[in-house]
Design an enzyme around this catalytic site. Structure first.
Site, PDB file in Angstrom:
ATOM      1  N   ASP A 105      78.456 -70.659 -66.650  1.00 47.55           N
ATOM      2  CA  ASP A 105      79.178 -71.596 -67.511  1.00 47.55           C
ATOM      3  C   ASP A 105      78.217 -72.352 -68.418  1.00 47.55           C
ATOM      4  O   ASP A 105      78.476 -73.490 -68.788  1.00 47.55           O
ATOM      5  CB  ASP A 105      79.972 -72.588 -66.654  1.00 47.55           C
ATOM      6  CG  ASP A 105      79.088 -73.303 -65.643  1.00 47.55           C
ATOM      7  OD1 ASP A 105      77.904 -72.946 -65.524  1.00 47.55           O
ATOM      8  OD2 ASP A 105      79.594 -74.227 -64.988  1.00 47.55           O
ATOM      9  N   LYS A 156      71.740 -86.195 -59.702  1.00 50.81           N
ATOM     10  CA  LYS A 156      72.705 -87.206 -60.157  1.00 50.81           C
ATOM     11  C   LYS A 156      72.345 -88.617 -59.684  1.00 50.81           C
ATOM     12  O   LYS A 156      73.136 -89.316 -59.063  1.00 50.81           O
ATOM     13  CB  LYS A 156      74.113 -86.822 -59.721  1.00 50.81           C
ATOM     14  CG  LYS A 156      74.522 -85.470 -60.296  1.00 50.81           C
ATOM     15  CD  LYS A 156      75.945 -85.072 -59.989  1.00 50.81           C
ATOM     16  CE  LYS A 156      76.314 -83.757 -60.626  1.00 50.81           C
ATOM     17  NZ  LYS A 156      75.675 -82.557 -60.086  1.00 50.81           N
ATOM     18  N   ASP A 214      76.113 -77.378 -70.831  1.00 47.93           N
ATOM     19  CA  ASP A 214      76.830 -77.067 -69.596  1.00 47.93           C
ATOM     20  C   ASP A 214      78.316 -77.223 -69.907  1.00 47.93           C
ATOM     21  O   ASP A 214      78.797 -78.336 -70.139  1.00 47.93           O
ATOM     22  CB  ASP A 214      76.370 -78.068 -68.529  1.00 47.93           C
ATOM     23  CG  ASP A 214      77.221 -78.025 -67.276  1.00 47.93           C
ATOM     24  OD1 ASP A 214      78.162 -77.210 -67.204  1.00 47.93           O
ATOM     25  OD2 ASP A 214      76.940 -78.816 -66.365  1.00 47.93           O
TER      26      ASP A 214
HETATM   27  P1  GTP Z   1      83.681 -77.708 -61.175  1.00 46.00           P
HETATM   28  O1  GTP Z   1      84.658 -77.457 -60.067  1.00 46.00           O
HETATM   29  O2  GTP Z   1      84.378 -78.269 -62.385  1.00 46.00           O
HETATM   30  O3  GTP Z   1      82.489 -78.524 -60.769  1.00 46.00           O
HETATM   31  O4  GTP Z   1      83.095 -76.303 -61.701  1.00 46.00           O
HETATM   32  P2  GTP Z   1      82.444 -75.076 -60.886  1.00 46.00           P
HETATM   33  O5  GTP Z   1      83.335 -74.697 -59.775  1.00 46.00           O
HETATM   34  O6  GTP Z   1      82.158 -73.972 -61.867  1.00 46.00           O
HETATM   35  O7  GTP Z   1      81.105 -75.659 -60.301  1.00 46.00           O
HETATM   36  P3  GTP Z   1      79.692 -75.806 -61.021  1.00 46.00           P
HETATM   37  O8  GTP Z   1      79.892 -76.131 -62.465  1.00 46.00           O
HETATM   38  O9  GTP Z   1      78.859 -76.697 -60.216  1.00 46.00           O
HETATM   39  O10 GTP Z   1      79.095 -74.326 -60.860  1.00 46.00           O
HETATM   40  C1  GTP Z   1      77.945 -73.866 -61.525  1.00 46.00           C
HETATM   41  C2  GTP Z   1      77.997 -72.339 -61.565  1.00 46.00           C
HETATM   42  O11 GTP Z   1      77.964 -71.782 -60.265  1.00 46.00           O
HETATM   43  C3  GTP Z   1      79.249 -71.806 -62.225  1.00 46.00           C
HETATM   44  O12 GTP Z   1      78.885 -70.669 -62.979  1.00 46.00           O
HETATM   45  C4  GTP Z   1      80.146 -71.440 -61.060  1.00 46.00           C
HETATM   46  O13 GTP Z   1      81.005 -70.352 -61.388  1.00 46.00           O
HETATM   47  C5  GTP Z   1      79.136 -71.024 -59.996  1.00 46.00           C
HETATM   48  N1  GTP Z   1      79.566 -71.352 -58.640  1.00 46.00           N
HETATM   49  C6  GTP Z   1      79.799 -72.592 -58.113  1.00 46.00           C
HETATM   50  N2  GTP Z   1      80.119 -72.502 -56.819  1.00 46.00           N
HETATM   51  C7  GTP Z   1      80.099 -71.162 -56.507  1.00 46.00           C
HETATM   52  C8  GTP Z   1      80.358 -70.421 -55.303  1.00 46.00           C
HETATM   53  O14 GTP Z   1      80.675 -70.963 -54.245  1.00 46.00           O
HETATM   54  N3  GTP Z   1      80.246 -69.062 -55.384  1.00 46.00           N
HETATM   55  C9  GTP Z   1      79.888 -68.422 -56.545  1.00 46.00           C
HETATM   56  N4  GTP Z   1      79.803 -67.086 -56.546  1.00 46.00           N
HETATM   57  N5  GTP Z   1      79.644 -69.084 -57.686  1.00 46.00           N
HETATM   58  C10 GTP Z   1      79.744 -70.452 -57.669  1.00 46.00           C
END
Ligand code: GTP
Length: 351
Positions: A105, A156, A214
Site C-alpha cells: 500500500d 508512533k 503510505d
Molecule cells: P489498516 O487496517 O487500515 O491499518 O490497514 P492494513 O490492514 O493494510 O495494515 P497496514 O497498513 O499496517 O499494513 C501494511 C502492509 O502490510 C499492507 O500492505 C498490508 O496489506 C500488509 N499486511 C498487514 N497485515 C498483514 C497480515 O497479517 N498478513 C499479510 N499477508 N499482509 C499484511
C-alpha cells in the site's frame, strides 16, 4: 505484503482490498509492481490473507505485467513479519541472497537498486528504506548511526528521536527470514526488528527522500491518485492524463463542467453541466449531476451525487446515492448502498 484488511480505508475496502483499489486507472499495487519490474525484479510472492482470491483474479500468473507471480495465503492473518515467514516457503533463492519485501500500500519512487547496493555493501541482515517526514509521530521512527546502522525502532512515539521513518520496503538476507517465529502472529515493526537488533544483527537504514506515500487513509488515497495524474509521482502504467485530469473509457463530461486538480474520471462516469470536480477520484459508473460540487473526495462505483450536493473531503461507498442539496464535509463516510434523502445533511448556517 497484501493481506491487510485496510480498516482505515473503509468503506472502500469492504469489497476490495486496499492494494487493489483503482488508483489512476489501475490497481494501486500495479504502480509498485511495474516499478519493481523496471528495477529488474522478475518473480514476486504475494503474501495474501484478506480477500485473497481477488489478487489472483487481478494479476493471475503475472505474465500480463512481464512478471512471475505466485501466491501464498495465510489461513489467519499473521501480521507483517509472520506473513513474510509464511510466504518464504515459495522463495527459490539461496540462503545469503537478498529478498525484497514491499508493503502493498505504498507509492514510492525510491531507487530499489541503490537500496539493494547498500544492503550488499554492508552485508546486512536487513536493510530498510527510510524516508523523511515532517512529523514522525504517526510513523515508526528509525534513528541510525553515521555508518547507517539502525540504533532503535521507535513506533508512533509522541517524541520521535528523528524524522527518518520506516518506509515499508525491506531487503532481507534470505536466511534471516527463517529466524521469524513460524505459525503465529508476528509484527515486523514491534517485535521482529527490535529482537533482531537486540541480538546484535546488522540492520541498515537506506535513507532516500524520493516521492513516498503510505496510502492508508482516504486523504492519502486521494492525494496519491492526484499525484499520479498530475505527475508528481511517476508510474510506468499511467498514461493519458491531460491538464490535471485522467478520463477513462466511456466517461462523459458535460462541456460546462469544471474538472481538474488531478481528478480521475473512471470508466463510464457521467458528470453533468456546471458540476465542479476538484482533486477527486470517481470510480467506474459514478454519476455527478449538474451543479454538484465534489472536492478531495472518493466516489464509489456506481454512486450518484445529485444536483447541487456539495462534498468536500468525504468518501462515498459503492452504489450510494446522495440526494440533492446535501452538504457533506470533513472526513464523513457514507456506506455502500445508502440513500441519503434530499437536504438530509447540511453544515451551512443558511440551511
Ligand atoms: P489498516 O487496517 O487500515 O491499518 O490497514 P492494513 O490492514 O493494510 O495494515 P497496514 O497498513 O499496517 O499494513 C501494511 C502492509 O502490510 C499492507 O500492505 C498490508 O496489506 C500488509 N499486511 C498487514 N497485515 C498483514 C497480515 O497479517 N498478513 C499479510 N499477508 N499482509 C499484511
Amino acid at each position: 505484503m497484501v493481506g491487510g484488511q485496510g480498516t482505515r480505508l473503509r468503506p472502500l475496502t469492504l469489497s476490495t482490498p486496499k492494494p487493489l483499489l483503482p488508483m489512476a486507472g489501475v490497481p494501486l499495487l500495479e504502480h509498485q509492481l511495474t516499478r519493481a519490474r523496471e528495477a529488474g525484479v522478475r518473480r514476486i510472492v504475494f503474501a495474501t490473507s484478506y480477500r485473497a482470491e481477488m489478487f489472483h483474479e487481478a494479476f493471475g500468473d503475472g505474465s500480463r505485467l512481464g512478471l512471475e507471480i505466485v501466491y501464498v495465503t495465510e489461513e489467519e492473518p499473521l501480521g507483517t513479519a509472520g506473513a513474510i515467514r509464511n510466504a518464504s516457503e515459495a522463495l527459490t533463492c539461496g540462503p545469503s541472497d537478498p529478498v525484497l519485501v514491499l508493503n502493498g500500500d505504498i507509492l514510492s519512487s525510491h531507487d530499489l537498486n541503490a537500496q539493494l547496493a547498500a544492503h550488499r555493501k554492508a552485508d546486512a541482515a536487513v536493510t530498510l528504506h527510510l524516508t523523511l517526514v515532517e512529523d514522525a509521530r504517526r510513523y515508526g521512527a528509525v534513528p541510525t548511526a553515521p555508518n547507517g546502522r539502525v540504533l532503535a525502532f521507535v513506533e508512533k512515539s509522541p517524541n520521535p528521536p528523528t524524522n527518518q521513518v520506516n518506509a515499508g520496503c525491506y531487503v532481507f538476507r534470505r536466511s534471516v527470514i527463517d529466524e521469524i517465529p513460524p505459525d503465529r502472529v508476528v509484527s515486523a515493526e514491534y517485535e521482529f526488528f527490535p529482537a533482531l537488533l537486540a541480538d546484535g544483527a546488522v540492520i541498515i537504514g537506506y535513507v532516500e527522500a524520493a516521492y513516498w506515500l503510505d496510502v492508508g487513509t482516504p486523504a492519502a488515497f486521494v492525494r496519491g491518485a492526484c499525484d499520479l495524474v498530475n505527475g508528481a509521482m511517476t508510474s510506468p502504467v499511467v498514461s493519458g492524463a491531460e491538464h490535471g485530469v485522467l478520463v477513462l473509457d466511456g466517461a462523459f463530461i458535460a462541456p460546462s463542467a469544471r474538472v481538474g486538480g488531478g481528478t480521475t474520471v473512471g470508466e463510464g462516469v457521467r458528470i453533468g453541466e456546471k458540476a465542479e470536480v476538484e482533486s477527486s477520484v470517481l470510480f467506474s459508473g459514478a454519476v455527478v449531476e449538474s451543479g454538484a460540487r465534489v472536492v478531495r473526495s472518493v466516489i464509489g462505483r456506481g454512486a450518484r451525487i445529485s444536483s447541487g450536493a456539495v462534498l468536500v473531503d468525504v468518501v462515498i461507498g459503492d452504489g450510494a446515492s446522495i440526494g440533492p442539496g446535501n452538504e457533506l464535509l470533513n472526513g464523513l463516510r457514507v456506506w455502500p448502498g445508502v440513500e441519503l434523502p434530499p437536504m438530509a445533511v447540511r453544515f451551512s448556517h443558511d440551511a
